[in-house]
Design a protein around this motif. Structure first.
Motif, short mmCIF file in Angstrom:
data_model
loop_
_atom_site.label_atom_id
_atom_site.label_comp_id
_atom_site.label_asym_id
_atom_site.label_seq_id
_atom_site.Cartn_x
_atom_site.Cartn_y
_atom_site.Cartn_z
N ALA A 24 0.83 -1.20 0.00
CA ALA A 24 0.00 0.00 0.00
C ALA A 24 0.87 1.25 0.00
O ALA A 24 0.58 2.24 -0.70
CB ALA A 24 -0.94 0.00 1.21
N ALA A 25 1.94 1.22 0.80
CA ALA A 25 2.85 2.37 0.86
C ALA A 25 3.56 2.57 -0.47
O ALA A 25 3.68 3.71 -0.95
CB ALA A 25 3.86 2.17 1.98
N ALA A 27 2.56 1.71 -3.46
CA ALA A 27 1.60 2.21 -4.46
C ALA A 27 1.23 3.67 -4.20
O ALA A 27 1.23 4.49 -5.14
CB ALA A 27 0.35 1.34 -4.45
N ALA A 28 0.94 4.01 -2.96
CA ALA A 28 0.51 5.38 -2.63
C ALA A 28 1.62 6.39 -2.86
O ALA A 28 1.39 7.48 -3.41
CB ALA A 28 0.02 5.43 -1.19
N GLN A 32 2.29 9.44 -5.96
CA GLN A 32 2.57 10.85 -5.67
C GLN A 32 3.84 11.34 -6.36
O GLN A 32 4.22 12.50 -6.22
CB GLN A 32 2.73 11.04 -4.16
CG GLN A 32 1.49 10.76 -3.35
CD GLN A 32 1.76 10.89 -1.86
OE1 GLN A 32 2.23 11.92 -1.38
NE2 GLN A 32 1.47 9.84 -1.13
N LEU A 202 -5.79 -0.32 6.19
CA LEU A 202 -4.95 -0.03 5.02
C LEU A 202 -5.38 1.27 4.36
O LEU A 202 -4.54 2.05 3.89
CB LEU A 202 -5.01 -1.18 4.02
CG LEU A 202 -4.34 -2.48 4.47
CD1 LEU A 202 -4.61 -3.59 3.47
CD2 LEU A 202 -2.83 -2.29 4.65
N GLU A 203 -6.68 1.52 4.33
CA GLU A 203 -7.16 2.77 3.73
C GLU A 203 -6.72 3.96 4.56
O GLU A 203 -6.35 5.01 4.02
CB GLU A 203 -8.69 2.74 3.61
CG GLU A 203 -9.25 3.89 2.79
CD GLU A 203 -8.65 3.98 1.40
OE1 GLU A 203 -8.43 5.12 0.93
OE2 GLU A 203 -8.38 2.93 0.77
N TRP A 205 -3.98 4.11 6.26
CA TRP A 205 -2.56 4.24 5.96
C TRP A 205 -2.35 4.97 4.64
O TRP A 205 -1.53 5.88 4.53
CB TRP A 205 -1.94 2.86 5.95
CG TRP A 205 -0.49 2.68 5.67
CD1 TRP A 205 0.05 1.66 4.94
CD2 TRP A 205 0.64 3.46 6.11
NE1 TRP A 205 1.43 1.74 4.92
CE2 TRP A 205 1.82 2.85 5.63
CE3 TRP A 205 0.76 4.61 6.88
CZ2 TRP A 205 3.09 3.36 5.86
CZ3 TRP A 205 2.04 5.13 7.13
CH2 TRP A 205 3.18 4.50 6.62
N ARG A 206 -3.13 4.59 3.63
CA ARG A 206 -3.03 5.25 2.32
C ARG A 206 -3.36 6.75 2.45
O ARG A 206 -2.69 7.60 1.85
CB ARG A 206 -3.97 4.60 1.31
CG ARG A 206 -3.62 3.17 0.93
CD ARG A 206 -4.53 2.66 -0.18
NE ARG A 206 -4.36 1.23 -0.38
CZ ARG A 206 -5.16 0.30 0.12
NH1 ARG A 206 -6.22 0.65 0.85
NH2 ARG A 206 -4.93 -0.98 -0.11
N THR A 207 -4.39 7.03 3.22
CA THR A 207 -4.80 8.43 3.41
C THR A 207 -3.70 9.21 4.11
O THR A 207 -3.38 10.35 3.72
CB THR A 207 -6.10 8.49 4.24
OG1 THR A 207 -7.13 7.80 3.53
CG2 THR A 207 -6.51 9.94 4.49
N LEU A 209 -0.55 8.65 4.09
CA LEU A 209 0.61 8.79 3.20
C LEU A 209 0.46 9.96 2.23
O LEU A 209 1.47 10.48 1.72
CB LEU A 209 0.83 7.49 2.43
CG LEU A 209 1.39 6.32 3.25
CD1 LEU A 209 1.20 5.01 2.51
CD2 LEU A 209 2.86 6.55 3.57
N GLN A 210 -0.76 10.39 1.99
CA GLN A 210 -0.97 11.51 1.07
C GLN A 210 -0.30 12.79 1.57
O GLN A 210 0.16 13.62 0.78
CB GLN A 210 -2.48 11.76 0.90
CG GLN A 210 -3.25 10.62 0.27
CD GLN A 210 -2.78 10.29 -1.14
OE1 GLN A 210 -2.52 11.18 -1.95
NE2 GLN A 210 -2.66 8.99 -1.42
#
Length: 269
Positions: A24-25, A27-28, A32, A202-203, A205-207, A209-210
């Protein structure tokens, strides 16, 4: 955000939640515009033990071998083992380092501790440490899973306050080397959660990372708060400044007062 990110990853199973968090990290952050590199320690069969084998051309004092001294000298002379050199090159290029792992015995897995011992070993210096450490322009963070709910690591839980648990890792290793340390990403007991709860973790975490690189780091007392001539004790003027404060300065430097709440799990506390 055009940054270079190194993820130091320690889990053997590609089906694990840690693998999902790592993926996930990647990909996110890639989305970016970041350049992301992963050191998959188990896949690399990374050597965990810090030994004389880490130094090529022999050690200077075999009879009184001191790893910290020998590894620093070997680094200065370009005599480190190839696997250490490769990881240090990755580290040199990285703006941000994320350590992804399952918590073992309230710490990191042995293979990850070996990475820290061997790759960060040459950063162990008395003259350049903490806020003056050699990685002071880099950021780092822990991202990990636990095998228990958050209550177990609370200030009334059986394992004790997670802020105390994190102090040796975040202060004694990362802050010591100079890293600006982001608050950890903690995935509480994903193994017993529902598929929906794991997806939600996981969601989240993705948020996060933004906007990760826009976060303030965890607070640590700067090096100049301490008197070198008096055993690196807090300077009198610093003690006076914080004398009226209800809680201590940090988890470790608590001045005999209650610990500051959440100071290792939230930014700027």
């Amino acid at each position: 955000m055009s940054k270079k990110v190194l993820i130091v990853y320690a889990h053997e199973s590609p089906a694990s939640f840690n693998a999902a968090a790592k993926d996930a990290a990647v990909a996110a952050l890639t989305a970016q515009g970041c350049t992301v590199e992963v050191s998959d320690l188990y896949a690399m069969k990374f050597k965990a033990a810090a030994t004389t084998e880490d130094i090529t051309g022999g050690v200077k004092d075999a009879e009184n071998f001191c790893y910290a001294k020998e590894i620093k000298l070997a680094s200065e002379e370009g005599r480190l083992a190839d696997d250490i050199k490769k990881e240090q090159e990755k580290l040199k290029e990285a703006d941000l380092v994320i350590f992804q792992f399952p918590m073992y015995w309230s710490s990191v897995p042995a293979i990850m501790k070996g990475w820290m011992d061997r790759v960060l070993g040459s950063a162990y210096a008395q003259e350049k440490r903490y806020s003056e450490g050699i990685f002071k322009d880099k950021k780092a963070m822990l991202s990990f899973t636990t095998d228990c709910p958050e209550s177990v690591y609370s200030d009334t839980g059986i394992n004790g306050d997670i802020n105390v648990t994190l102090w040796p890792l975040q202060n004694g290793i990362l802050n010591y080397c100079g890293f600006q340390v982001f608050a950890p990403q903690i995935f509480w007991d994903p193994a017993t959660g529902s598929p929906e709860s794991r997806s939600s973790m996981l969601e989240g975490w993705r948020t996060r990372l933004q906007n990760l690189c826009g976060e303030a780091p965890v607070y640590f007392a700067p090096l100049d708060y301490f008197d070198k001539e008096k055993g690196f004790l807090l300077k009198p003027e610093v003690k006076e400044k914080y004398a009226s404060r209800e809680c201590g300065l940090t988890v470790g430097i608590h001045m005999g007062k209650p610990l500051p709440a959440n100071s290792q799990t939230k930014a700027g506390v």
